[in-house]
Scaffold this active site. Structure first.
Site, PDB file in Angstrom:
ATOM      1  N   GLY A  96       0.811  -1.216   0.000  1.00 38.13           N
ATOM      2  CA  GLY A  96       0.000   0.000   0.000  1.00 38.13           C
ATOM      3  C   GLY A  96       0.839   1.258   0.000  1.00 38.13           C
ATOM      4  O   GLY A  96       0.340   2.346  -0.268  1.00 38.13           O
ATOM      5  N   ASP A 256       1.953 -11.106   7.560  1.00 40.54           N
ATOM      6  CA  ASP A 256       2.449 -10.361   6.386  1.00 40.54           C
ATOM      7  C   ASP A 256       3.837  -9.784   6.654  1.00 40.54           C
ATOM      8  O   ASP A 256       4.501  -9.312   5.742  1.00 40.54           O
ATOM      9  CB  ASP A 256       1.483  -9.233   6.014  1.00 40.54           C
ATOM     10  CG  ASP A 256       1.164  -8.326   7.186  1.00 40.54           C
ATOM     11  OD1 ASP A 256       0.627  -8.825   8.189  1.00 40.54           O
ATOM     12  OD2 ASP A 256       1.484  -7.130   7.111  1.00 40.54           O
TER      13      ASP A 256
END
Ligand code: AMP
Ligand code: MG
Length: 491
Positions: A96, A256
Protein backbone atom coordinates in the site's frame (compact mmCIF):
# COMPACT_ATOMS: atom_id res chain seq x y z
CA UNK A 1 25.49 18.66 -24.26
CA UNK A 2 27.00 16.27 -21.77
CA UNK A 3 24.47 14.21 -19.94
CA UNK A 4 25.60 12.78 -16.60
CA UNK A 5 23.99 9.48 -17.44
CA UNK A 6 26.51 8.88 -20.16
CA UNK A 7 29.49 9.75 -17.99
CA UNK A 8 28.51 7.45 -15.16
CA UNK A 9 27.63 3.84 -15.61
CA UNK A 10 24.66 3.40 -13.33
CA UNK A 11 25.36 -0.16 -12.31
CA UNK A 12 21.66 -1.03 -12.34
CA UNK A 13 21.21 -4.55 -13.62
CA UNK A 14 17.54 -5.36 -13.27
CA UNK A 15 15.64 -8.52 -13.86
CA UNK A 16 11.92 -8.78 -13.14
CA UNK A 17 11.27 -12.46 -12.51
CA UNK A 18 8.27 -11.79 -10.24
CA UNK A 19 6.37 -10.85 -13.40
CA UNK A 20 6.52 -14.50 -14.48
CA UNK A 21 3.99 -15.30 -11.73
CA UNK A 22 0.26 -15.20 -12.53
CA UNK A 23 -0.81 -11.57 -12.71
CA UNK A 24 -3.04 -11.74 -9.66
CA UNK A 25 0.18 -11.56 -7.59
CA UNK A 26 0.93 -7.96 -8.53
CA UNK A 27 -0.20 -4.79 -10.24
CA UNK A 28 2.01 -2.75 -12.54
CA UNK A 29 2.51 0.43 -10.54
CA UNK A 30 4.92 3.30 -11.00
CA UNK A 31 6.02 5.23 -7.93
CA UNK A 32 4.59 8.73 -7.54
CA UNK A 33 7.29 11.21 -8.60
CA UNK A 34 8.65 13.18 -5.65
CA UNK A 35 8.34 16.95 -5.87
CA UNK A 36 11.86 17.90 -4.88
CA UNK A 37 13.96 14.95 -3.78
CA UNK A 38 16.96 15.27 -1.50
CA UNK A 39 19.42 12.55 -0.54
CA UNK A 40 19.66 12.13 3.23
CA UNK A 41 21.64 8.96 3.74
CA UNK A 42 23.30 6.49 1.39
CA UNK A 43 24.71 3.11 2.38
CA UNK A 44 28.06 3.01 0.59
CA UNK A 45 29.11 -0.57 1.36
CA UNK A 46 25.69 -1.90 0.38
CA UNK A 47 25.66 0.18 -2.82
CA UNK A 48 29.06 -1.25 -3.71
CA UNK A 49 28.02 -4.83 -3.05
CA UNK A 50 24.98 -4.28 -5.28
CA UNK A 51 27.32 -3.17 -8.04
CA UNK A 52 25.89 0.35 -8.07
CA UNK A 53 27.85 3.45 -8.92
CA UNK A 54 27.94 5.67 -5.84
CA UNK A 55 28.62 8.82 -7.84
CA UNK A 56 25.57 8.04 -9.93
CA UNK A 57 23.37 7.48 -6.88
CA UNK A 58 24.45 10.84 -5.49
CA UNK A 59 23.83 12.65 -8.79
CA UNK A 60 20.55 14.34 -9.66
CA UNK A 61 19.52 11.34 -11.75
CA UNK A 62 20.44 8.89 -9.00
CA UNK A 63 18.51 10.76 -6.33
CA UNK A 64 15.54 10.94 -8.67
CA UNK A 65 15.72 7.17 -9.06
CA UNK A 66 15.80 6.70 -5.28
CA UNK A 67 12.75 8.94 -4.97
CA UNK A 68 10.64 7.36 -7.70
CA UNK A 69 10.84 10.37 -10.05
CA UNK A 70 12.91 8.47 -12.58
CA UNK A 71 12.63 4.76 -13.30
CA UNK A 72 16.06 3.13 -13.71
CA UNK A 73 16.64 1.33 -16.96
CA UNK A 74 15.40 -2.24 -16.83
CA UNK A 75 13.11 -1.74 -13.81
CA UNK A 76 9.45 -2.70 -14.19
CA UNK A 77 7.79 -1.36 -11.05
CA UNK A 78 5.00 -3.33 -9.40
CA UNK A 79 3.00 -3.35 -6.20
CA UNK A 80 2.80 -6.87 -4.77
CA UNK A 81 -0.43 -8.45 -3.58
CA UNK A 82 -0.53 -10.21 -0.23
CA UNK A 83 -2.81 -10.87 2.70
CA UNK A 84 -2.09 -11.46 6.36
CA UNK A 85 -3.20 -12.09 9.89
CA UNK A 86 -2.84 -8.81 11.74
CA UNK A 87 -3.03 -9.37 15.50
CA UNK A 88 -4.81 -12.62 14.71
CA UNK A 89 -7.34 -11.24 12.19
CA UNK A 90 -7.11 -12.17 8.55
CA UNK A 91 -7.31 -9.45 5.93
CA UNK A 92 -6.29 -8.49 2.38
CA UNK A 93 -3.27 -6.20 2.35
CA UNK A 94 -0.64 -5.72 -0.40
CA UNK A 95 1.99 -3.05 -1.01
CA UNK A 96 0.00 0.00 0.00
CA UNK A 97 2.97 2.29 0.31
CA UNK A 98 5.74 0.59 -1.59
CA UNK A 99 6.69 -0.43 -5.09
CA UNK A 100 9.15 -3.05 -6.18
CA UNK A 101 11.42 -1.63 -8.88
CA UNK A 102 12.75 -5.05 -9.76
CA UNK A 103 15.50 -7.48 -8.83
CA UNK A 104 19.06 -6.25 -8.97
CA UNK A 105 21.44 -8.96 -10.14
CA UNK A 106 24.63 -8.16 -8.27
CA UNK A 107 28.20 -8.69 -9.44
CA UNK A 108 28.16 -11.87 -7.33
CA UNK A 109 25.01 -13.01 -9.14
CA UNK A 110 22.74 -12.56 -6.15
CA UNK A 111 19.16 -11.59 -6.93
CA UNK A 112 17.95 -8.85 -4.60
CA UNK A 113 14.66 -6.97 -4.53
CA UNK A 114 14.94 -3.20 -4.74
CA UNK A 115 11.86 -1.65 -3.20
CA UNK A 116 10.90 1.98 -2.68
CA UNK A 117 8.98 2.32 0.58
CA UNK A 118 6.84 5.43 0.94
CA UNK A 119 6.48 6.06 -2.79
CA UNK A 120 2.79 6.84 -3.04
CA UNK A 121 -0.59 5.24 -3.50
CA UNK A 122 -1.17 1.85 -5.09
CA UNK A 123 -4.35 -0.20 -5.63
CA UNK A 124 -3.62 -1.77 -2.20
CA UNK A 125 -3.45 1.51 -0.27
CA UNK A 126 -6.96 1.18 1.18
CA UNK A 127 -7.42 4.42 3.12
CA UNK A 128 -3.72 5.26 3.35
CA UNK A 129 -1.80 7.86 1.38
CA UNK A 130 1.01 5.51 0.39
CA UNK A 131 3.54 7.86 1.91
CA UNK A 132 6.06 7.64 4.72
CA UNK A 133 7.62 10.19 7.04
CA UNK A 134 11.32 10.85 7.46
CA UNK A 135 11.59 9.73 11.11
CA UNK A 136 10.26 6.19 10.63
CA UNK A 137 12.28 5.66 7.43
CA UNK A 138 15.49 6.72 9.17
CA UNK A 139 14.53 4.47 12.05
CA UNK A 140 14.20 1.51 9.69
CA UNK A 141 17.59 2.42 8.19
CA UNK A 142 19.28 2.44 11.61
CA UNK A 143 17.59 -0.68 12.96
CA UNK A 144 17.97 -2.85 9.85
CA UNK A 145 21.63 -1.96 9.40
CA UNK A 146 22.26 -2.60 13.11
CA UNK A 147 20.64 -6.02 12.75
CA UNK A 148 22.79 -6.80 9.75
CA UNK A 149 25.94 -5.92 11.68
CA UNK A 150 24.76 -8.06 14.58
CA UNK A 151 24.74 -10.98 12.15
CA UNK A 152 20.96 -11.32 12.04
CA UNK A 153 19.33 -12.00 8.68
CA UNK A 154 17.48 -8.89 7.62
CA UNK A 155 16.35 -6.72 4.76
CA UNK A 156 18.85 -3.91 4.20
CA UNK A 157 18.53 -0.17 3.69
CA UNK A 158 20.25 1.40 0.70
CA UNK A 159 19.14 5.00 1.08
CA UNK A 160 16.68 7.48 2.49
CA UNK A 161 15.59 10.48 0.45
CA UNK A 162 13.19 13.25 1.35
CA UNK A 163 10.44 13.98 -1.15
CA UNK A 164 10.07 17.71 -0.56
CA UNK A 165 6.44 17.11 0.39
CA UNK A 166 4.59 16.92 3.67
CA UNK A 167 2.80 13.84 4.88
CA UNK A 168 -0.07 14.38 7.26
CA UNK A 169 -0.24 12.23 10.37
CA UNK A 170 -1.13 13.72 13.74
CA UNK A 171 0.87 16.71 12.51
CA UNK A 172 2.49 17.52 9.15
CA UNK A 173 5.79 15.66 8.73
CA UNK A 174 8.55 15.61 6.19
CA UNK A 175 7.91 12.95 3.53
CA UNK A 176 10.61 10.40 2.76
CA UNK A 177 11.32 7.21 0.84
CA UNK A 178 13.48 4.31 1.98
CA UNK A 179 15.11 2.04 -0.58
CA UNK A 180 14.81 -1.43 0.86
CA UNK A 181 16.91 -4.33 -0.34
CA UNK A 182 15.70 -7.86 0.34
CA UNK A 183 16.26 -11.45 -0.72
CA UNK A 184 12.60 -11.10 -1.68
CA UNK A 185 9.40 -9.63 -0.30
CA UNK A 186 7.52 -12.93 -0.38
CA UNK A 187 5.73 -13.29 2.92
CA UNK A 188 3.65 -15.89 4.74
CA UNK A 189 0.88 -13.47 3.76
CA UNK A 190 1.70 -13.86 0.05
CA UNK A 191 0.93 -17.59 0.38
CA UNK A 192 -2.21 -16.81 2.37
CA UNK A 193 -3.31 -14.53 -0.45
CA UNK A 194 -2.74 -17.33 -2.97
CA UNK A 195 -4.57 -19.87 -0.82
CA UNK A 196 -7.56 -17.60 -0.23
CA UNK A 197 -8.04 -15.89 -3.56
CA UNK A 198 -6.20 -18.14 -5.98
CA UNK A 199 -6.34 -21.67 -7.35
CA UNK A 200 -4.13 -24.58 -6.38
CA UNK A 201 -2.14 -23.81 -9.50
CA UNK A 202 -1.53 -20.29 -8.20
CA UNK A 203 -0.21 -21.66 -4.90
CA UNK A 204 1.96 -24.09 -6.83
CA UNK A 205 3.32 -21.33 -9.07
CA UNK A 206 4.21 -19.23 -6.04
CA UNK A 207 5.75 -22.19 -4.21
CA UNK A 208 7.79 -23.24 -7.25
CA UNK A 209 8.99 -19.68 -7.76
CA UNK A 210 9.96 -19.30 -4.09
CA UNK A 211 11.70 -22.67 -3.91
CA UNK A 212 13.73 -21.86 -7.00
CA UNK A 213 14.66 -18.46 -5.61
CA UNK A 214 15.35 -19.24 -1.95
CA UNK A 215 15.62 -23.02 -1.54
CA UNK A 216 17.04 -24.33 -4.84
CA UNK A 217 18.72 -27.17 -3.00
CA UNK A 218 15.38 -28.97 -2.51
CA UNK A 219 14.05 -28.38 -6.01
CA UNK A 220 14.49 -31.98 -7.08
CA UNK A 221 13.30 -33.64 -3.90
CA UNK A 222 10.48 -36.11 -4.09
CA UNK A 223 8.13 -34.08 -1.93
CA UNK A 224 9.66 -30.69 -2.43
CA UNK A 225 6.68 -28.88 -0.93
CA UNK A 226 7.03 -30.68 2.38
CA UNK A 227 10.79 -30.02 2.30
CA UNK A 228 10.04 -26.37 1.53
CA UNK A 229 7.80 -26.13 4.58
CA UNK A 230 10.49 -27.74 6.74
CA UNK A 231 13.20 -25.42 5.40
CA UNK A 232 11.11 -22.32 6.07
CA UNK A 233 10.41 -23.56 9.58
CA UNK A 234 14.09 -24.11 10.24
CA UNK A 235 15.11 -20.71 8.92
CA UNK A 236 12.51 -19.04 11.10
CA UNK A 237 13.63 -21.05 14.13
CA UNK A 238 17.16 -19.83 13.54
CA UNK A 239 16.07 -16.24 12.95
CA UNK A 240 13.84 -16.00 16.02
CA UNK A 241 16.58 -17.56 18.17
CA UNK A 242 18.89 -14.74 17.07
CA UNK A 243 16.27 -12.14 17.98
CA UNK A 244 15.90 -13.72 21.40
CA UNK A 245 19.66 -13.94 21.93
CA UNK A 246 20.08 -10.21 21.30
CA UNK A 247 16.92 -8.95 23.00
CA UNK A 248 15.28 -7.83 19.77
CA UNK A 249 11.52 -7.32 19.85
CA UNK A 250 9.95 -7.09 16.39
CA UNK A 251 6.75 -5.63 17.76
CA UNK A 252 4.36 -6.55 14.96
CA UNK A 253 4.84 -10.19 13.98
CA UNK A 254 1.80 -10.32 11.73
CA UNK A 255 1.94 -13.02 9.06
CA UNK A 256 2.45 -10.36 6.39
CA UNK A 257 5.60 -9.33 8.23
CA UNK A 258 7.19 -12.78 8.17
CA UNK A 259 9.42 -13.29 5.13
CA UNK A 260 9.69 -16.74 3.56
CA UNK A 261 13.38 -16.06 2.93
CA UNK A 262 14.02 -16.01 6.69
CA UNK A 263 14.99 -12.34 6.83
CA UNK A 264 13.73 -9.93 9.46
CA UNK A 265 11.32 -7.62 7.65
CA UNK A 266 9.26 -4.51 8.39
CA UNK A 267 10.83 -2.35 11.01
CA UNK A 268 7.87 -0.57 12.52
CA UNK A 269 7.57 -0.58 16.27
CA UNK A 270 10.60 -2.80 16.91
CA UNK A 271 13.08 -2.09 19.72
CA UNK A 272 15.73 -3.78 21.81
CA UNK A 273 14.92 -4.78 25.35
CA UNK A 274 16.83 -3.15 28.21
CA UNK A 275 16.11 -5.04 31.46
CA UNK A 276 15.55 -8.72 30.89
CA UNK A 277 11.85 -9.36 31.16
CA UNK A 278 9.97 -11.75 28.87
CA UNK A 279 6.89 -9.58 29.13
CA UNK A 280 8.56 -6.55 27.59
CA UNK A 281 6.41 -4.78 25.00
CA UNK A 282 7.23 -1.41 23.43
CA UNK A 283 4.65 -1.13 20.68
CA UNK A 284 1.85 1.31 21.43
CA UNK A 285 -0.63 -0.79 19.45
CA UNK A 286 0.22 -4.11 21.11
CA UNK A 287 -2.07 -3.63 24.08
CA UNK A 288 -2.37 -7.29 25.04
CA UNK A 289 1.30 -8.09 24.66
CA UNK A 290 0.66 -10.55 21.83
CA UNK A 291 4.09 -9.72 20.43
CA UNK A 292 5.95 -9.39 23.74
CA UNK A 293 9.62 -10.45 23.78
CA UNK A 294 8.95 -13.81 25.40
CA UNK A 295 6.04 -14.63 23.10
CA UNK A 296 8.01 -14.36 19.88
CA UNK A 297 8.87 -18.07 19.44
CA UNK A 298 5.24 -19.06 20.09
CA UNK A 299 3.97 -16.47 17.63
CA UNK A 300 6.45 -17.59 15.00
CA UNK A 301 5.09 -21.10 15.38
CA UNK A 302 1.53 -19.79 15.05
CA UNK A 303 2.47 -17.92 11.88
CA UNK A 304 4.19 -21.01 10.49
CA UNK A 305 1.00 -23.00 11.09
CA UNK A 306 -0.80 -20.47 8.92
CA UNK A 307 1.90 -20.96 6.29
CA UNK A 308 1.61 -24.74 6.56
CA UNK A 309 -2.15 -24.49 5.94
CA UNK A 310 -1.54 -22.80 2.62
CA UNK A 311 0.73 -25.66 1.57
CA UNK A 312 -1.73 -28.46 2.39
CA UNK A 313 -3.04 -28.95 -1.17
CA UNK A 314 0.52 -29.41 -2.43
CA UNK A 315 1.96 -31.67 0.26
CA UNK A 316 -0.23 -34.72 -0.28
CA UNK A 317 -3.32 -35.49 -2.33
CA UNK A 318 -4.95 -37.09 0.70
CA UNK A 319 -6.07 -34.28 2.97
CA UNK A 320 -5.66 -36.14 6.26
CA UNK A 321 -2.20 -37.31 5.28
CA UNK A 322 -1.29 -33.81 4.29
CA UNK A 323 -2.49 -32.33 7.58
CA UNK A 324 -0.53 -34.95 9.50
CA UNK A 325 2.68 -34.28 7.57
CA UNK A 326 2.34 -30.51 7.89
CA UNK A 327 1.51 -30.75 11.59
CA UNK A 328 4.56 -32.92 12.25
CA UNK A 329 6.71 -30.35 10.45
CA UNK A 330 5.30 -27.45 12.48
CA UNK A 331 5.71 -29.47 15.70
CA UNK A 332 9.45 -29.56 14.98
CA UNK A 333 9.66 -25.78 15.32
CA UNK A 334 10.07 -25.69 19.09
CA UNK A 335 12.78 -28.35 18.99
CA UNK A 336 14.66 -26.54 16.25
CA UNK A 337 14.25 -23.22 17.98
CA UNK A 338 15.53 -24.66 21.25
CA UNK A 339 18.48 -26.21 19.52
CA UNK A 340 19.53 -22.90 17.94
CA UNK A 341 18.80 -20.94 21.09
CA UNK A 342 20.75 -23.31 23.35
CA UNK A 343 23.73 -23.20 20.98
CA UNK A 344 23.61 -19.41 21.05
CA UNK A 345 23.23 -19.24 24.83
CA UNK A 346 26.18 -21.58 25.39
CA UNK A 347 28.28 -19.32 23.19
CA UNK A 348 27.09 -16.25 25.12
CA UNK A 349 28.37 -17.87 28.30
CA UNK A 350 31.64 -19.07 26.77
CA UNK A 351 30.71 -22.74 26.88
CA UNK A 352 32.14 -25.14 24.34
CA UNK A 353 30.47 -28.48 23.79
CA UNK A 354 27.33 -29.55 25.62
CA UNK A 355 26.98 -30.45 29.28
CA UNK A 356 23.91 -31.63 31.04
CA UNK A 357 23.91 -28.76 33.50
CA UNK A 358 23.92 -26.07 30.78
CA UNK A 359 20.20 -25.64 30.52
CA UNK A 360 19.81 -25.17 34.24
CA UNK A 361 22.71 -22.73 34.41
CA UNK A 362 21.20 -20.66 31.61
CA UNK A 363 17.73 -20.65 33.12
CA UNK A 364 19.03 -19.74 36.56
CA UNK A 365 20.86 -16.77 35.11
CA UNK A 366 17.84 -15.52 33.17
CA UNK A 367 15.62 -15.96 36.17
CA UNK A 368 18.05 -13.94 38.27
CA UNK A 369 18.32 -11.24 35.61
CA UNK A 370 14.57 -10.92 35.63
CA UNK A 371 14.36 -10.70 39.42
CA UNK A 372 17.19 -8.17 39.71
CA UNK A 373 16.08 -6.07 36.70
CA UNK A 374 19.40 -6.66 34.99
CA UNK A 375 20.03 -5.09 31.62
CA UNK A 376 20.13 -7.89 29.02
CA UNK A 377 22.98 -6.66 26.81
CA UNK A 378 25.12 -5.22 29.57
CA UNK A 379 24.88 -8.32 31.75
CA UNK A 380 26.37 -10.49 29.02
CA UNK A 381 28.88 -7.75 28.26
CA UNK A 382 29.96 -7.68 31.91
CA UNK A 383 30.27 -11.48 31.99
CA UNK A 384 32.37 -11.31 28.82
CA UNK A 385 34.69 -8.74 30.36
CA UNK A 386 34.75 -10.50 33.73
CA UNK A 387 33.40 -7.30 35.32
CA UNK A 388 30.89 -9.12 37.50
CA UNK A 389 30.55 -6.14 39.81
CA UNK A 390 28.92 -4.20 36.96
CA UNK A 391 25.81 -6.38 36.87
CA UNK A 392 22.63 -5.62 38.74
CA UNK A 393 22.99 -8.96 40.54
CA UNK A 394 26.39 -8.17 41.92
CA UNK A 395 26.73 -8.68 45.69
CA UNK A 396 23.89 -11.17 45.93
CA UNK A 397 24.43 -14.71 47.14
CA UNK A 398 22.40 -16.02 44.21
CA UNK A 399 24.85 -14.51 41.82
CA UNK A 400 28.02 -15.58 43.56
CA UNK A 401 26.67 -19.14 43.81
CA UNK A 402 25.87 -19.05 40.13
CA UNK A 403 29.31 -17.68 39.26
CA UNK A 404 30.90 -20.58 41.15
CA UNK A 405 28.88 -23.10 39.14
CA UNK A 406 29.79 -21.34 35.94
CA UNK A 407 33.45 -21.32 36.89
CA UNK A 408 33.48 -25.04 37.38
CA UNK A 409 31.68 -25.53 34.02
CA UNK A 410 34.36 -23.41 32.35
CA UNK A 411 37.27 -25.09 34.09
CA UNK A 412 36.10 -28.48 32.83
CA UNK A 413 36.68 -27.41 29.24
CA UNK A 414 39.70 -28.37 27.19
CA UNK A 415 39.66 -24.99 25.48
CA UNK A 416 41.34 -22.39 27.64
CA UNK A 417 39.75 -19.33 29.19
CA UNK A 418 41.07 -17.10 26.38
CA UNK A 419 39.14 -19.12 23.83
CA UNK A 420 36.04 -18.80 26.02
CA UNK A 421 36.43 -15.05 26.24
CA UNK A 422 36.84 -14.80 22.48
CA UNK A 423 33.73 -16.90 21.97
CA UNK A 424 31.81 -14.58 24.29
CA UNK A 425 33.11 -11.47 22.55
CA UNK A 426 31.90 -12.85 19.25
CA UNK A 427 28.51 -13.75 20.70
CA UNK A 428 27.66 -10.84 23.00
CA UNK A 429 27.29 -7.47 21.34
CA UNK A 430 28.84 -4.67 23.31
CA UNK A 431 26.45 -2.16 21.75
CA UNK A 432 22.90 -2.39 20.45
CA UNK A 433 20.65 0.40 19.16
CA UNK A 434 19.55 1.63 22.58
CA UNK A 435 16.18 3.30 22.47
CA UNK A 436 17.37 6.61 23.88
CA UNK A 437 20.28 6.72 21.42
CA UNK A 438 18.03 6.00 18.45
CA UNK A 439 15.58 8.67 19.58
CA UNK A 440 18.38 11.17 20.09
CA UNK A 441 19.69 10.54 16.55
CA UNK A 442 16.23 10.79 15.00
CA UNK A 443 15.36 13.92 16.90
CA UNK A 444 18.56 15.70 15.81
CA UNK A 445 17.94 14.62 12.21
CA UNK A 446 14.24 15.32 11.92
CA UNK A 447 13.93 18.37 14.17
CA UNK A 448 17.24 20.10 13.51
CA UNK A 449 18.49 18.71 10.21
CA UNK A 450 21.59 17.53 12.08
CA UNK A 451 22.63 14.13 10.77
CA UNK A 452 25.91 13.90 12.65
CA UNK A 453 24.36 12.14 15.66
CA UNK A 454 22.89 9.46 13.42
CA UNK A 455 26.15 9.07 11.52
CA UNK A 456 28.08 8.50 14.74
CA UNK A 457 25.47 6.02 15.93
CA UNK A 458 25.50 4.13 12.61
CA UNK A 459 29.26 3.95 12.82
CA UNK A 460 29.25 2.54 16.32
CA UNK A 461 26.50 0.05 15.48
CA UNK A 462 28.38 -1.22 12.46
CA UNK A 463 30.83 -3.08 14.72
CA UNK A 464 28.78 -4.35 17.65
CA UNK A 465 31.33 -6.99 18.67
CA UNK A 466 34.37 -4.70 18.56
CA UNK A 467 34.59 -3.95 22.31
CA UNK A 468 36.40 -0.74 21.33
CA UNK A 469 36.90 2.24 23.67
CA UNK A 470 34.76 4.56 21.52
CA UNK A 471 31.80 2.30 22.28
CA UNK A 472 31.93 3.03 25.99
CA UNK A 473 29.54 5.97 26.01
CA UNK A 474 27.04 3.95 23.91
CA UNK A 475 27.03 1.19 26.51
CA UNK A 476 25.61 3.50 29.15
CA UNK A 477 21.97 3.26 30.05
CA UNK A 478 19.78 6.37 30.00
CA UNK A 479 19.69 8.38 33.24
CA UNK A 480 16.07 7.33 33.66
CA UNK A 481 15.48 3.74 32.60
CA UNK A 482 13.06 3.94 29.68
CA UNK A 483 10.57 1.44 30.95
CA UNK A 484 7.75 3.52 29.50
CA UNK A 485 9.39 3.78 26.08
CA UNK A 486 6.77 3.51 23.36
CA UNK A 487 7.21 2.73 19.69
CA UNK A 488 4.77 3.45 16.90
CA UNK A 489 3.97 1.77 13.63
CA UNK A 490 5.03 4.86 11.74
CA UNK A 491 2.44 4.61 9.03
P1 AMP B 1 2.95 -2.44 7.92
O1 AMP B 1 2.38 -1.98 9.21
O2 AMP B 1 4.03 -1.54 7.38
O3 AMP B 1 3.36 -3.87 7.93
O4 AMP B 1 1.78 -2.31 6.86
C1 AMP B 1 0.59 -3.06 6.91
C2 AMP B 1 -0.23 -2.80 5.67
O5 AMP B 1 -0.65 -1.43 5.62
C3 AMP B 1 0.51 -3.02 4.35
O6 AMP B 1 -0.40 -3.52 3.42
C4 AMP B 1 0.97 -1.64 3.98
O7 AMP B 1 1.22 -1.51 2.61
C5 AMP B 1 -0.21 -0.81 4.43
N1 AMP B 1 0.19 0.58 4.73
C6 AMP B 1 0.96 1.01 5.74
N2 AMP B 1 1.11 2.34 5.70
C7 AMP B 1 0.39 2.79 4.63
C8 AMP B 1 0.15 4.07 4.07
N3 AMP B 1 0.66 5.19 4.57
N4 AMP B 1 -0.64 4.12 2.97
C9 AMP B 1 -1.16 3.00 2.44
N5 AMP B 1 -0.97 1.78 2.93
C10 AMP B 1 -0.20 1.65 4.02
MG1 MG C 1 4.16 -5.05 6.70
Amino acid sequence: MTDRKYILETGWNFDNSYLTLPDKFYTMQKPTPAKSPGLIVLNYPLARSLGLNIGMLQSKDGVEMLSGSQIPEGAMPIAQAYAGHQFGYFTMLGDGRAVLLGEQITPRSERLDIQLKGSGETPYSRNGDGKAALGPMLREFIMSEAMHSLGIETTRSLAVVTTGERVYRESPLEGAILTRVALSHIRVGTFQYAANWGTIEDIRALADYTIKRHYPIIENEENKYLSFLKEVINRQAMLISKWMLTGFIHGVMNTDNMAISGETIDYGPCAFMDDYDPETVFSSIDRNGRYAYGNQPKIAEWNLSRFAETMLPLIHENKDQSVKMAQDAVDEFSKLYNYHWMAGMRAKLGFFGKEEEDEQLINELLDMMNRYHADFTNTFRALTLGKFEETAMSGSKDFSDWLEKRKSRLSGQQEGIDASIQLMKNSNPSVIPRNHRVEEALSAAVNNGDYSVMENLLNILSKPYAYSPEQNEYVELPAEKNKCYKTYCGT
